[in-house]
Write a protein that holds these residues in place. Structure first.
Motif, PDB file in Angstrom:
ATOM      1  N   MET A 139     106.104  64.087  89.212  1.00  0.00           N
ATOM      2  CA  MET A 139     107.111  63.107  88.771  1.00  0.00           C
ATOM      3  C   MET A 139     106.495  61.953  87.962  1.00  0.00           C
ATOM      4  O   MET A 139     107.056  61.505  86.948  1.00  0.00           O
ATOM      5  N   ASP A 140     105.310  61.508  88.426  1.00  0.00           N
ATOM      6  CA  ASP A 140     104.664  60.368  87.743  1.00  0.00           C
ATOM      7  C   ASP A 140     104.278  60.733  86.304  1.00  0.00           C
ATOM      8  O   ASP A 140     104.476  59.942  85.368  1.00  0.00           O
ATOM      9  N   GLU A 141     103.730  61.969  86.187  1.00  0.00           N
ATOM     10  CA  GLU A 141     103.335  62.413  84.850  1.00  0.00           C
ATOM     11  C   GLU A 141     104.570  62.536  83.942  1.00  0.00           C
ATOM     12  O   GLU A 141     104.544  62.197  82.758  1.00  0.00           O
ATOM     13  N   MET A 142     105.653  63.042  84.579  1.00  0.00           N
ATOM     14  CA  MET A 142     106.911  63.202  83.818  1.00  0.00           C
ATOM     15  C   MET A 142     107.397  61.842  83.305  1.00  0.00           C
ATOM     16  O   MET A 142     107.832  61.698  82.165  1.00  0.00           O
ATOM     17  N   LYS A 143     107.278  60.831  84.196  1.00  0.00           N
ATOM     18  CA  LYS A 143     107.720  59.476  83.804  1.00  0.00           C
ATOM     19  C   LYS A 143     106.877  58.970  82.631  1.00  0.00           C
ATOM     20  O   LYS A 143     107.376  58.326  81.708  1.00  0.00           O
ATOM     21  N   GLU A 144     105.588  59.299  82.681  1.00  0.00           N
ATOM     22  CA  GLU A 144     104.687  58.880  81.610  1.00  0.00           C
ATOM     23  C   GLU A 144     105.122  59.509  80.268  1.00  0.00           C
ATOM     24  O   GLU A 144     105.179  58.844  79.227  1.00  0.00           O
ATOM     25  N   ILE A 145     105.452  60.813  80.369  1.00  0.00           N
ATOM     26  CA  ILE A 145     105.881  61.515  79.151  1.00  0.00           C
ATOM     27  C   ILE A 145     107.184  60.915  78.626  1.00  0.00           C
ATOM     28  O   ILE A 145     107.352  60.648  77.422  1.00  0.00           O
ATOM     29  N   ILE A 146     108.098  60.669  79.554  1.00  0.00           N
ATOM     30  CA  ILE A 146     109.392  60.085  79.133  1.00  0.00           C
ATOM     31  C   ILE A 146     109.156  58.715  78.493  1.00  0.00           C
ATOM     32  O   ILE A 146     109.768  58.357  77.481  1.00  0.00           O
ATOM     33  N   GLY A 147     108.224  57.947  79.061  1.00  0.00           N
ATOM     34  CA  GLY A 147     107.874  56.631  78.492  1.00  0.00           C
ATOM     35  C   GLY A 147     107.376  56.774  77.064  1.00  0.00           C
ATOM     36  O   GLY A 147     107.761  55.998  76.178  1.00  0.00           O
ATOM     37  N   SER A 148     106.512  57.807  76.869  1.00  0.00           N
ATOM     38  CA  SER A 148     105.972  57.999  75.516  1.00  0.00           C
ATOM     39  C   SER A 148     107.082  58.409  74.540  1.00  0.00           C
ATOM     40  O   SER A 148     107.148  57.935  73.394  1.00  0.00           O
ATOM     41  N   ILE A 149     107.967  59.306  75.060  1.00  0.00           N
ATOM     42  CA  ILE A 149     109.101  59.729  74.204  1.00  0.00           C
ATOM     43  C   ILE A 149     109.957  58.509  73.852  1.00  0.00           C
ATOM     44  O   ILE A 149     110.382  58.335  72.702  1.00  0.00           O
ATOM     45  N   LYS A 150     110.138  57.645  74.836  1.00  0.00           N
ATOM     46  CA  LYS A 150     110.969  56.454  74.606  1.00  0.00           C
ATOM     47  C   LYS A 150     110.326  55.569  73.517  1.00  0.00           C
ATOM     48  O   LYS A 150     111.001  55.064  72.618  1.00  0.00           O
ATOM     49  N   GLY A 151     108.988  55.440  73.654  1.00  0.00           N
ATOM     50  CA  GLY A 151     108.251  54.626  72.668  1.00  0.00           C
ATOM     51  C   GLY A 151     108.439  55.169  71.251  1.00  0.00           C
ATOM     52  O   GLY A 151     108.735  54.425  70.317  1.00  0.00           O
ATOM     53  N   GLN A 152     108.309  56.502  71.100  1.00  0.00           N
ATOM     54  CA  GLN A 152     108.459  57.122  69.777  1.00  0.00           C
ATOM     55  C   GLN A 152     109.898  56.983  69.264  1.00  0.00           C
ATOM     56  O   GLN A 152     110.130  56.770  68.073  1.00  0.00           O
ATOM     57  N   THR A 153     110.837  57.127  70.243  1.00  0.00           N
ATOM     58  CA  THR A 153     112.252  57.000  69.835  1.00  0.00           C
ATOM     59  C   THR A 153     112.536  55.582  69.345  1.00  0.00           C
ATOM     60  O   THR A 153     113.240  55.373  68.357  1.00  0.00           O
ATOM     61  N   ASN A 154     111.952  54.614  70.048  1.00  0.00           N
ATOM     62  CA  ASN A 154     112.123  53.214  69.618  1.00  0.00           C
ATOM     63  C   ASN A 154     111.556  53.004  68.221  1.00  0.00           C
ATOM     64  O   ASN A 154     112.150  52.325  67.384  1.00  0.00           O
ATOM     65  N   LYS A 155     110.389  53.617  67.990  1.00  0.00           N
ATOM     66  CA  LYS A 155     109.753  53.480  66.669  1.00  0.00           C
ATOM     67  C   LYS A 155     110.676  54.051  65.592  1.00  0.00           C
ATOM     68  O   LYS A 155     110.884  53.447  64.533  1.00  0.00           O
ATOM     69  N   MET A 156     111.247  55.258  65.925  1.00  0.00           N
ATOM     70  CA  MET A 156     112.153  55.893  64.961  1.00  0.00           C
ATOM     71  C   MET A 156     113.398  55.039  64.732  1.00  0.00           C
ATOM     72  O   MET A 156     113.865  54.899  63.594  1.00  0.00           O
ATOM     73  N   ALA A 157     113.919  54.485  65.840  1.00  0.00           N
ATOM     74  CA  ALA A 157     115.137  53.673  65.728  1.00  0.00           C
ATOM     75  C   ALA A 157     114.869  52.462  64.830  1.00  0.00           C
ATOM     76  O   ALA A 157     115.675  52.121  63.951  1.00  0.00           O
ATOM     77  N   LYS A 158     113.670  51.853  65.016  1.00  0.00           N
ATOM     78  CA  LYS A 158     113.304  50.679  64.207  1.00  0.00           C
ATOM     79  C   LYS A 158     113.186  51.088  62.735  1.00  0.00           C
ATOM     80  O   LYS A 158     113.724  50.423  61.836  1.00  0.00           O
ATOM     81  N   LEU A 159     112.514  52.231  62.539  1.00  0.00           N
ATOM     82  CA  LEU A 159     112.310  52.712  61.169  1.00  0.00           C
ATOM     83  C   LEU A 159     113.643  53.017  60.485  1.00  0.00           C
ATOM     84  O   LEU A 159     113.883  52.608  59.338  1.00  0.00           O
ATOM     85  N   VAL A 160     114.520  53.713  61.240  1.00  0.00           N
ATOM     86  CA  VAL A 160     115.815  54.078  60.654  1.00  0.00           C
ATOM     87  C   VAL A 160     116.606  52.812  60.322  1.00  0.00           C
ATOM     88  O   VAL A 160     117.228  52.723  59.255  1.00  0.00           O
ATOM     89  N   SER A 161     116.543  51.829  61.211  1.00  0.00           N
ATOM     90  CA  SER A 161     117.315  50.605  60.929  1.00  0.00           C
ATOM     91  C   SER A 161     116.725  49.886  59.705  1.00  0.00           C
ATOM     92  O   SER A 161     117.458  49.349  58.868  1.00  0.00           O
TER      93      SER A 161
END
Ligand code: ADP
Length: 456
Positions: free
Chosen positions: A271-293
C-alpha cells in the motif's frame, strides 16, 4: 460580331496590353485629329489665297489690256500665263479674242461675280473669274481668268499622305516601345506572381522575389512583399517550434504517468509503495495541468482573446499578499524581504498583475541557492511605479539573457524540474499589455534582478 467581341475580350487581355492599346489608340486619335484640323485649315487658307491670286491677276490684266488698247499695243503672251493662272479675253458673243481657252475650258457662260466661282471641268476643279470691261463705243469684252484648284490642293494631299504615313509609324513605334517599357516596368509584378505561385505550390516560405535595382512603386511593393514573407516565415517557424515544444513538454509527464500506472498495476502489492506511485502520478498530472493552463493562456494571448479588466489597484496590498503566500508555499530556507512602499496605486488588470508577481517571485525562489535571499521592492517614483525582485541565486549567463523571454526556453540548469519555460514570456506579455518596461540584470553565480516599470 461575336468573333470581334472574343478577339477583344478585355478581361482576358493582360494589363500591359490594355494600357498599351489604350494609349496607342489615344495617340492615334489625337494625331489624326490634329492632322485633319491642320489639313482643313491649310486647304481653307490655300483656297482663299488662290481666289485672291486669281482676282489680282485678272485685275492686273485689266489694267494692261486697257493701256495696250489705248496705245494700240499687242498684249504679250507672258501676261496670259502667270503663276498657274491662265487668262483669255472674249468678245461679247463669247468668241476668243486674245489667248487660248484657260485650261481648255469651253462652253461655260460668262458671269460677273465679286469672287471667283468653283467649277468642275473634265473631272478637275477650277476657280474661274470673269470680268467685263467696257472699252468704248458700247463695246464690251470679257476677261476670264482660271486657276486649277486640283493642282493646288494636290500638294496638300501629298503632304497629308506623307504625314499620315509618319503618324502611322509613330503610333506603331510608340505602341511597340510602350509595350516594351511596360513589360520592363511590370517585371517586379511578374516576379511577385511567380514567387507567390512557387510558395503556393511548394509551400516553401523561404522563397523571395529577386529584386533588381530600382526605386519605383513596383520595386517598393516587391521589397515590402519580401519583408512580409520574412515576417510570415518567422511567425510560421515560431508557430511550428511552439507546437513541437508543447507536444514535447506534454509527452514527458504522459510517459511518466503511463509507466507508473503499468508498474503499479503489475508489480506493486504494498500500500505504501502504491501511495508513492499515486503521489508521483499526481505530481506529473499537476505539471500537465499547469502546462495546459499556460498553453491555453498563451494561445488566448496570441489570438488577442484576453479582455483586460483594468482597475485602480492597491499594488502594495496585492504584492504583500503574494509575498506572504509564496513564503508559506516555499518555506523559510530562503529569506524573502519586503521593501514595499504603502498605498502604491496603479491602473492594472489585477489577475494578470498577480500572475506577473507570482511568476517573478517563484523564479527567484526556484533559481536561488541554499539559504539565499530575495528582496521584493515596490516604489512610486516620478509618476512611475517601479517593482523589482532581486535574488542572490544562480544568476543567468550573459549569452542566455536575450533568450529567456522565448517560449519554452530553459537554461540548462533549470531543466528536469517542474517548469516549462513559459513563465517569462507570459510575464513579458503582461508587462506589454500594461505598456510597462521590463528589464533584467543578472550575473552568473551572483544573482538576478527583474524590474518592471509602469507609467502612470
Ligand atoms: P521556467 O518555467 O523554466 O521557470 P521561465 O520562463 O520562468 O521558465 O524562465 C526561463 C528561464 O530563465 C528559466 O529556465 C531559468 O533558467 C531562467 N530564470 C528565470 N528567472 C531566473 C532567476 N531569477 N534566476 C536565474 N535564472 C532564472
Amino acid at each position: 460580331m461575336s468573333k470581334f467581341k472574343s478577339l477583344f475580350k478585355m478581361d482576358k487581355m493582360s494589363l500591359k496590353l490594355k494600357i498599351t492599346l489604350w494609349y496607342t489608340l489615344c495617340l492615334g486619335l489625337l494625331s489624326c485629329g490634329i492632322l485633319l484640323l491642320v489639313t482643313n485649315i491649310s486647304t481653307d487658307v490655300l483656297l482663299r489665297d488662290t481666289g485672291r491670286e486669281l482676282v489680282m491677276a485678272v485685275d492686273g490684266f485689266e489694267r494692261v489690256i486697257t493701256t495696250n488698247y489705248v496705245k494700240q499695243m499687242p498684249i504679250p503672251d507672258r501676261m496670259l500665263y502667270m503663276d498657274g493662272t491662265q487668262i483669255a479675253v472674249y468678245d461679247n458673243e463669247g468668241n476668243l479674242v486674245v489667248g487660248r481657252n484657260p485650261f481648255g475650258i469651253e462652253d461655260v457662260s460668262f458671269e460677273s461675280t465679286k469672287t471667283p466661282r468653283e467649277i468642275k471641268y473634265n473631272g478637275d476643279t477650277y476657280y474661274i473669274y470673269d470680268k467685263p470691261i467696257f472699252i468704248g463705243y458700247g463695246f464690251t469684252v470679257w476677261i476670264r481668268g482660271a486657276i486649277s484648284v486640283s493642282e493646288k490642293t494636290s500638294a496638300i494631299g501629298y503632304v497629308t499622305g506623307q504625314n499620315t504615313i509618319m503618324i502611322l509609324m509613330v503610333v506603331i513605334l510608340s505602341g511597340i516601345g510602350g509595350y516594351a517599357l511596360l513589360n520592363r516596368t511590370f517585371k517586379p509584378v511578374d516576379k511577385i506572381r511567380a514567387t507567390a505561385q512557387d510558395i503556393f505550390e511548394g509551400s516553401d516560405l523561404s522563397k523571395r522575389i529577386d529584386i533588381e535595382d530600382g526605386h519605383d512603386e513596383l520595386h517598393t511593393l516587391a521589397t515590402t512583399f519580401n519583408q512580409m514573407l520574412t515576417g510570415i516565415e518567422s511567425a510560421f517557424e515560431k508557430e511550428k517550434q511552439f507546437t513541437s515544444d508543447a507536444s514535447h513538454e506534454l509527452r514527458t509527464p504522459i510517459s511518466v504517468i503511463l509507466s507508473q500506472c503499468e508498474y503499479g498495476e503489475e508489480c506493486v502489492t504494498d500500500m505504501d509503495e502504491m501511495k508513492e506511485i499515486i503521489g508521483s502520478i499526481k505530481g506529473q498530472t499537476n505539471k500537465m495541468a499547469k502546462l495546459v493552463s499556460e498553453l491555453l493562456l498563451i494561445s488566448r494571448m496570441d489570438n488577442n482573446k484576453i479582455n483586460l479588466n483594468m482597475e485602480e489597484t492597491d499594488l502594495s496590498e496585492l504584492l504583500t499578499f503574494v509575498c506572504e503566500e509564496q513564503r508559506e508555499i516555499r518555506g523559510h530556507d530562503i529569506l524573502l524581504h519586503q521593501d514595499i512602499e504603502p498605498n502604491v496605486m496603479a491602473n492594472v488588470d489585477k489577475l494578470l498583475m498577480t500572475r506577473l508577481f507570482i511568476n517573478l517571485i517563484a523564479n527567484a525562489y526556484q533559481y536561488n541557492k541554499e539559504a539565499g535571499e530575495i528582496v521584493v521592492s515596490l516604489r512610486n517614483k516620478d509618476n512611475k511605479v517601479i517593482f523589482s525582485v532581486r535574488d542572490n541565486g544562480l544568476g543567468i549567463a550573459e549569452e542566455d539573457l536575450p533568450k529567456i523571454w522565448d517560449r519554452f526556453y530553459q537554461v540548462n540548469h533549470a531543466r528536469n524540474n517542474n517548469n516549462s519555460g513559459l513563465g517569462l514570456p507570459m510575464v513579458k506579455w503582461i508587462a506589454d499589455c500594461h505598456k510597462g518596461e521590463l528589464s533584467v540584470n543578472s550575473k552568473l553565480g551572483e544573482g538576478s534582478t527583474f524590474t518592471l516599470t509602469l507609467h502612470k
